[in-house]
Design a protein around this motif. Structure first.
Motif, short mmCIF file in Angstrom:
data_model
loop_
_atom_site.label_atom_id
_atom_site.label_comp_id
_atom_site.label_asym_id
_atom_site.label_seq_id
_atom_site.Cartn_x
_atom_site.Cartn_y
_atom_site.Cartn_z
N LYS A 177 5.65 1.93 -7.04
CA LYS A 177 4.86 1.92 -5.80
C LYS A 177 3.38 1.67 -6.10
N LYS A 178 2.84 2.39 -7.09
CA LYS A 178 1.41 2.29 -7.40
C LYS A 178 1.03 0.96 -8.06
N LEU A 179 1.85 0.47 -8.97
CA LEU A 179 1.48 -0.71 -9.75
C LEU A 179 1.94 -2.04 -9.15
N VAL A 180 2.97 -2.01 -8.32
CA VAL A 180 3.50 -3.27 -7.78
C VAL A 180 3.44 -3.31 -6.25
N LEU A 181 4.08 -2.35 -5.61
CA LEU A 181 4.24 -2.42 -4.16
C LEU A 181 2.93 -2.27 -3.40
N GLU A 182 2.12 -1.27 -3.73
CA GLU A 182 0.86 -1.07 -2.99
C GLU A 182 -0.12 -2.22 -3.18
N ALA A 234 13.51 5.95 4.78
CA ALA A 234 13.44 5.33 3.45
C ALA A 234 12.79 6.24 2.42
N SER A 235 13.20 6.07 1.18
CA SER A 235 12.59 6.83 0.08
C SER A 235 11.25 6.24 -0.33
N VAL A 236 11.01 4.96 0.00
CA VAL A 236 9.72 4.32 -0.25
C VAL A 236 9.26 3.69 1.05
N TYR A 237 8.05 4.03 1.48
CA TYR A 237 7.54 3.53 2.75
C TYR A 237 6.07 3.16 2.59
N LEU A 238 5.71 2.00 3.11
CA LEU A 238 4.32 1.55 3.12
C LEU A 238 3.99 1.04 4.51
N THR A 239 2.76 1.22 4.93
CA THR A 239 2.30 0.65 6.19
C THR A 239 0.83 0.26 6.03
N ARG A 240 0.46 -0.81 6.69
CA ARG A 240 -0.92 -1.29 6.67
C ARG A 240 -1.21 -1.85 8.06
N GLN A 267 4.95 -2.70 8.41
CA GLN A 267 5.69 -1.59 7.80
C GLN A 267 6.69 -2.17 6.80
N TRP A 268 6.83 -1.48 5.69
CA TRP A 268 7.79 -1.85 4.65
C TRP A 268 8.53 -0.58 4.28
N ALA A 269 9.86 -0.63 4.28
CA ALA A 269 10.66 0.55 3.96
C ALA A 269 11.82 0.13 3.07
N GLY A 270 12.05 0.89 2.02
CA GLY A 270 13.13 0.54 1.12
C GLY A 270 13.72 1.73 0.39
N ASP A 271 14.95 1.55 -0.03
CA ASP A 271 15.63 2.49 -0.92
C ASP A 271 15.99 1.70 -2.17
N LEU A 272 15.80 2.32 -3.33
CA LEU A 272 15.98 1.64 -4.60
C LEU A 272 17.25 2.09 -5.31
N ARG A 311 19.26 2.96 -8.88
CA ARG A 311 18.89 3.51 -10.18
C ARG A 311 18.90 2.39 -11.20
N PRO A 312 18.08 2.35 -12.19
CA PRO A 312 17.08 3.34 -12.59
C PRO A 312 15.76 3.20 -11.87
N TRP A 313 15.62 2.18 -11.00
CA TRP A 313 14.35 1.95 -10.29
C TRP A 313 13.93 3.14 -9.45
N SER A 314 14.90 3.85 -8.88
CA SER A 314 14.57 5.00 -8.03
C SER A 314 13.85 6.09 -8.82
N PHE A 315 14.11 6.17 -10.12
CA PHE A 315 13.42 7.17 -10.95
C PHE A 315 11.99 6.75 -11.25
N MET A 316 11.72 5.46 -11.15
CA MET A 316 10.38 4.93 -11.44
C MET A 316 9.59 4.67 -10.16
N LYS A 317 10.03 5.23 -9.06
CA LYS A 317 9.44 4.98 -7.75
C LYS A 317 7.92 5.16 -7.72
N PRO A 318 7.36 6.26 -8.24
CA PRO A 318 5.89 6.41 -8.16
C PRO A 318 5.14 5.31 -8.91
#
Length: 166
Positions: free
Chosen positions: A143-148, A19-25, A126-131, A133-140
């Motif tokens: 990820k920082k403001l919503v997903l994490e 995945a282009s976006v991955y989180l784990t806790r 674990q959370w894994a996703g591919d977004l 466009r245009p969300w894929s351009f705003m990935k960082p």
């Protein structure tokens, strides 16, 4: 008014490594694994303690298993339809998202593993996703403001929620 649902491509465990976006806790919970599993599978589940989750609705009857479905609605009106492709009762459950009310996700998978420990139990998520466009351009930023923050409240908030029910 009818809600518009966008299809999300079903996927499997391979997304957890690609995945282009991955989180784990991981969180240690001072309660037995059976109680941790029960908290994750109760009727409203994470809606009790996850910031941003307004409602969780199981759309399949109990007993749950492979093929079980549910819908999750966020405070902002964003909703997801999920289908479980793994259900190891008391231990592990994994779903793929199959629909969304916003065309953000191309693919998305969540995996939950509950294990016994000498002090209680441990939840690994674990959370894994591919977004799309245009969300894929705003990935960082996404990820920082919503997903994490959502992930932190989702997993980190579980022990406090369970303590409040004891």
């Amino acid at each position: 008014m009818t809600t518009r649902w966008y299809p999300v491509e079903e996927c499997d465990d391979s997304l957890l490594t690609s995945a282009s976006v991955y989180l784990t806790r991981t969180v240690d919970v001072p309660y037995p694994a059976e109680e941790t599993w029960a908290a994750l599978t109760d009727d409203s589940g994470p809606a009790h303690w996850t910031k941003g989750v307004k409602r969780l609705t199981w759309t399949s009857p109990r007993p749950f298993g492979v093929g079980t479905t549910r819908e999750v609605e966020t405070v902002g009106g964003f909703a997801l339809r999920e289908r479980f492709y793994r259900w190891d009762e008391g231990h592990r459950k994994t779903f793929t998202v199959v629909g969304s009310t916003h065309n953000v996700f191309k693919r998305l998978v969540e995996d939950y593993v509950v294990e016994s420990t000498p002090e209680g139990s441990r939840l690994t998520w674990q959370w894994a996703g591919d977004l799309h466009r245009p969300w894929s351009f705003m990935k960082p930023v996404l990820k920082k403001l919503v997903l994490e923050p959502t992930a932190e409240s989702h997993i980190g908030g579980l022990p406090a929620h369970m303590a409040s029910t004891h």
